[in-house]
Design a protein around this motif. Structure first.
Motif, PDB file in Angstrom:
ATOM      1  N   GLY A 273       0.792  -1.225   0.000  1.00 25.58           N
ATOM      2  CA  GLY A 273       0.000   0.000   0.000  1.00 25.58           C
ATOM      3  C   GLY A 273       0.825   1.275   0.000  1.00 25.58           C
ATOM      4  O   GLY A 273       0.424   2.286  -0.583  1.00 25.58           O
ATOM      5  N   PHE A 274       1.979   1.247   0.637  1.00 29.14           N
ATOM      6  CA  PHE A 274       2.808   2.447   0.713  1.00 29.14           C
ATOM      7  C   PHE A 274       3.791   2.567  -0.445  1.00 29.14           C
ATOM      8  O   PHE A 274       4.528   3.544  -0.524  1.00 29.14           O
ATOM      9  N   GLY A 275       3.801   1.593  -1.347  1.00 29.14           N
ATOM     10  CA  GLY A 275       4.666   1.682  -2.522  1.00 29.14           C
ATOM     11  C   GLY A 275       4.383   2.935  -3.336  1.00 29.14           C
ATOM     12  O   GLY A 275       5.293   3.623  -3.790  1.00 29.14           O
ATOM     13  N   TRP A 276       3.108   3.260  -3.492  1.00 29.68           N
ATOM     14  CA  TRP A 276       2.740   4.463  -4.243  1.00 29.68           C
ATOM     15  C   TRP A 276       3.223   5.717  -3.531  1.00 29.68           C
ATOM     16  O   TRP A 276       3.612   6.696  -4.171  1.00 29.68           O
ATOM     17  N   ALA A 277       3.185   5.708  -2.194  1.00 27.09           N
ATOM     18  CA  ALA A 277       3.632   6.882  -1.432  1.00 27.09           C
ATOM     19  C   ALA A 277       5.133   7.096  -1.615  1.00 27.09           C
ATOM     20  O   ALA A 277       5.592   8.233  -1.713  1.00 27.09           O
ATOM     21  N   ASP A 278       5.875   6.001  -1.680  1.00 28.82           N
ATOM     22  CA  ASP A 278       7.312   6.088  -1.924  1.00 28.82           C
ATOM     23  C   ASP A 278       7.558   6.746  -3.280  1.00 28.82           C
ATOM     24  O   ASP A 278       8.379   7.658  -3.407  1.00 28.82           O
ATOM     25  N   ASP A 279       6.836   6.304  -4.297  1.00 24.07           N
ATOM     26  CA  ASP A 279       6.992   6.883  -5.635  1.00 24.07           C
ATOM     27  C   ASP A 279       6.581   8.355  -5.682  1.00 24.07           C
ATOM     28  O   ASP A 279       7.227   9.169  -6.323  1.00 24.07           O
ATOM     29  N   ARG A 280       5.515   8.664  -4.997  1.00 24.16           N
ATOM     30  CA  ARG A 280       4.961  10.022  -5.080  1.00 24.16           C
ATOM     31  C   ARG A 280       5.647  11.024  -4.144  1.00 24.16           C
ATOM     32  O   ARG A 280       5.924  12.153  -4.517  1.00 24.16           O
ATOM     33  N   TYR A 281       5.900  10.600  -2.892  1.00 24.16           N
ATOM     34  CA  TYR A 281       6.409  11.531  -1.882  1.00 24.16           C
ATOM     35  C   TYR A 281       7.874  11.311  -1.516  1.00 24.16           C
ATOM     36  O   TYR A 281       8.465  12.151  -0.858  1.00 24.16           O
ATOM     37  N   GLY A 282       8.420  10.169  -1.883  1.00 25.32           N
ATOM     38  CA  GLY A 282       9.815   9.881  -1.586  1.00 25.32           C
ATOM     39  C   GLY A 282       9.989   8.919  -0.431  1.00 25.32           C
ATOM     40  O   GLY A 282       9.156   8.832   0.479  1.00 25.32           O
ATOM     41  N   ALA A 283      11.081   8.199  -0.495  1.00 25.60           N
ATOM     42  CA  ALA A 283      11.382   7.182   0.512  1.00 25.60           C
ATOM     43  C   ALA A 283      11.579   7.780   1.900  1.00 25.60           C
ATOM     44  O   ALA A 283      11.128   7.219   2.898  1.00 25.60           O
ATOM     45  N   LYS A 284      12.236   8.924   1.966  1.00 28.75           N
ATOM     46  CA  LYS A 284      12.489   9.535   3.273  1.00 28.75           C
ATOM     47  C   LYS A 284      11.177   9.824   4.001  1.00 28.75           C
ATOM     48  O   LYS A 284      11.034   9.516   5.190  1.00 28.75           O
ATOM     49  N   ARG A 285      10.218  10.396   3.307  1.00 31.89           N
ATOM     50  CA  ARG A 285       8.934  10.716   3.946  1.00 31.89           C
ATOM     51  C   ARG A 285       8.205   9.451   4.397  1.00 31.89           C
ATOM     52  O   ARG A 285       7.585   9.435   5.460  1.00 31.89           O
ATOM     53  N   VAL A 286       8.278   8.400   3.590  1.00 31.25           N
ATOM     54  CA  VAL A 286       7.636   7.138   3.981  1.00 31.25           C
ATOM     55  C   VAL A 286       8.319   6.559   5.217  1.00 31.25           C
ATOM     56  O   VAL A 286       7.654   6.096   6.149  1.00 31.25           O
ATOM     57  N   ILE A 287       9.643   6.623   5.253  1.00 31.82           N
ATOM     58  CA  ILE A 287      10.375   6.118   6.421  1.00 31.82           C
ATOM     59  C   ILE A 287      10.005   6.916   7.667  1.00 31.82           C
ATOM     60  O   ILE A 287       9.681   6.348   8.714  1.00 31.82           O
ATOM     61  N   LEU A 288      10.041   8.234   7.558  1.00 35.75           N
ATOM     62  CA  LEU A 288       9.727   9.074   8.719  1.00 35.75           C
ATOM     63  C   LEU A 288       8.292   8.857   9.197  1.00 35.75           C
ATOM     64  O   LEU A 288       8.043   8.730  10.402  1.00 35.75           O
ATOM     65  N   PHE A 289       7.354   8.821   8.266  1.00 37.32           N
ATOM     66  CA  PHE A 289       5.955   8.595   8.624  1.00 37.32           C
ATOM     67  C   PHE A 289       5.782   7.226   9.278  1.00 37.32           C
ATOM     68  O   PHE A 289       5.104   7.089  10.305  1.00 37.32           O
ATOM     69  N   SER A 290       6.409   6.205   8.700  1.00 34.64           N
ATOM     70  CA  SER A 290       6.289   4.847   9.230  1.00 34.64           C
ATOM     71  C   SER A 290       6.922   4.735  10.611  1.00 34.64           C
ATOM     72  O   SER A 290       6.359   4.095  11.501  1.00 34.64           O
ATOM     73  N   LEU A 291       8.095   5.350  10.794  1.00 36.01           N
ATOM     74  CA  LEU A 291       8.730   5.315  12.117  1.00 36.01           C
ATOM     75  C   LEU A 291       7.866   6.029  13.154  1.00 36.01           C
ATOM     76  O   LEU A 291       7.704   5.535  14.281  1.00 36.01           O
ATOM     77  N   ALA A 292       7.298   7.173  12.783  1.00 32.93           N
ATOM     78  CA  ALA A 292       6.418   7.893  13.712  1.00 32.93           C
ATOM     79  C   ALA A 292       5.203   7.035  14.066  1.00 32.93           C
ATOM     80  O   ALA A 292       4.806   6.961  15.242  1.00 32.93           O
ATOM     81  N   ALA A 293       4.626   6.377  13.073  1.00 31.01           N
ATOM     82  CA  ALA A 293       3.471   5.506  13.338  1.00 31.01           C
ATOM     83  C   ALA A 293       3.879   4.312  14.196  1.00 31.01           C
ATOM     84  O   ALA A 293       3.124   3.908  15.097  1.00 31.01           O
ATOM     85  N   LEU A 294       5.056   3.747  13.951  1.00 33.82           N
ATOM     86  CA  LEU A 294       5.537   2.630  14.773  1.00 33.82           C
ATOM     87  C   LEU A 294       5.731   3.062  16.222  1.00 33.82           C
ATOM     88  O   LEU A 294       5.404   2.319  17.148  1.00 33.82           O
ATOM     89  N   ILE A 295       6.255   4.260  16.418  1.00 30.54           N
ATOM     90  CA  ILE A 295       6.451   4.769  17.780  1.00 30.54           C
ATOM     91  C   ILE A 295       5.096   4.982  18.462  1.00 30.54           C
ATOM     92  O   ILE A 295       4.901   4.570  19.612  1.00 30.54           O
ATOM     93  N   LEU A 296       4.156   5.589  17.755  1.00 33.59           N
ATOM     94  CA  LEU A 296       2.833   5.839  18.326  1.00 33.59           C
ATOM     95  C   LEU A 296       2.108   4.527  18.649  1.00 33.59           C
ATOM     96  O   LEU A 296       1.640   4.316  19.772  1.00 33.59           O
ATOM     97  N   LEU A 297       2.034   3.633  17.662  1.00 31.27           N
ATOM     98  CA  LEU A 297       1.325   2.366  17.879  1.00 31.27           C
ATOM     99  C   LEU A 297       2.072   1.452  18.842  1.00 31.27           C
ATOM    100  O   LEU A 297       1.457   0.697  19.599  1.00 31.27           O
ATOM    101  N   GLY A 298       3.401   1.547  18.838  1.00 28.94           N
ATOM    102  CA  GLY A 298       4.188   0.785  19.807  1.00 28.94           C
ATOM    103  C   GLY A 298       3.911   1.254  21.227  1.00 28.94           C
ATOM    104  O   GLY A 298       3.827   0.444  22.152  1.00 28.94           O
ATOM    105  N   THR A 299       3.729   2.551  21.383  1.00 26.94           N
ATOM    106  CA  THR A 299       3.384   3.097  22.703  1.00 26.94           C
ATOM    107  C   THR A 299       2.007   2.607  23.129  1.00 26.94           C
ATOM    108  O   THR A 299       1.812   2.213  24.288  1.00 26.94           O
ATOM    109  N   VAL A 300       1.064   2.610  22.200  1.00 20.31           N
ATOM    110  CA  VAL A 300      -0.284   2.111  22.502  1.00 20.31           C
ATOM    111  C   VAL A 300      -0.214   0.630  22.897  1.00 20.31           C
ATOM    112  O   VAL A 300      -0.819   0.215  23.892  1.00 20.31           O
ATOM    113  N   ALA A 301       0.533  -0.152  22.133  1.00 18.64           N
ATOM    114  CA  ALA A 301       0.673  -1.583  22.448  1.00 18.64           C
ATOM    115  C   ALA A 301       1.347  -1.782  23.800  1.00 18.64           C
ATOM    116  O   ALA A 301       0.966  -2.660  24.576  1.00 18.64           O
TER     117      ALA A 301
END
Length: 187
Positions: A59-87
């Motif tokens: 699903g995020f393959g298109w985001a990598d193409d459109r917005y760049g790998a760095k943004r996908v990495i940063l967004f994913s890491l932020a989501a992992l931190i948030l959801l990891g905190t919830v877990a």
């Protein structure tokens, strides 16, 4: 200049990969120890996590193409931190399942976008060498996450404290990524 960017990226990846390796290595142990999951349920949870990771990567393959790998990495890491905190703060098995499966959606993208970023940062004539360093950066310090997990678990007599170290690795990796220029934007 590109060498400094590649080195910083490899350092950031090494740090956040240590967090992911620790999550993979100890997530099942945490689920069993904290929430009383039986082996079969831990296996089902692991399968669900892998399925959502695959869905996330796709699903995020298109985001990598459109917005760049760095943004996908940063967004994913932020989501992992948030959801990891919830877990980590979850008090019920159901809440843990929901947060954990949602967390899986961002594991795949951070891994696939990391490879994409390496491909974009590496000069065309050095990609083979750079991917060799990329592979090494993913393995060189894989012991640090489990050591931190074990130390925190023993020091605080809590698996939750051990799991919190994963969030530290993810956050440090994210912070190291922030100043990097986006290779997609500079082309």
């Amino acid at each position: 200049m590109y060498k400094r960017q590649i080195l910083r990226f490899l350092l950031a990846r090494m740090v956040y990969s240590d967090g992911l390796v620790t999550l993979f290595a100890f997530g099942g142990i945490y689920a069993a120890g904290t929430f009383g999951m039986e082996f079969a349920e831990v296996v089902r949870f692991g399968i669900a996590l892998n399925v959502t990771a695959g869905i996330g990567a796709l699903g995020f393959g298109w985001a990598d193409d459109r917005y760049g790998a760095k943004r996908v990495i940063l967004f994913s890491l932020a989501a992992l931190i948030l959801l990891g905190t919830v877990a980590l703060l979850a008090q019920s098995k159901t809440a843990f399942w929901i947060a954990g499966v949602a967390l899986g959606l961002f594991v795949g993208p951070v891994q696939s976008a990391s490879r994409s970023m390496m491909a974009r940062l590496a000069p065309a004539d050095m990609r083979t060498e750079m991917f060799g360093l990329y592979a090494l950066s993913g393995k060189a310090t894989t012991f640090l996450g489990p050591v931190a997990f074990g130390w925190a678990t023993a020091a605080f007599a809590s698996q939750r404290a051990g799991m919190a170290t994963i969030l530290v690795f993810l956050a440090l990796g994210l912070l190291l990524m922030l100043p990097l220029p986006d290779p997609q934007r500079s082309q």
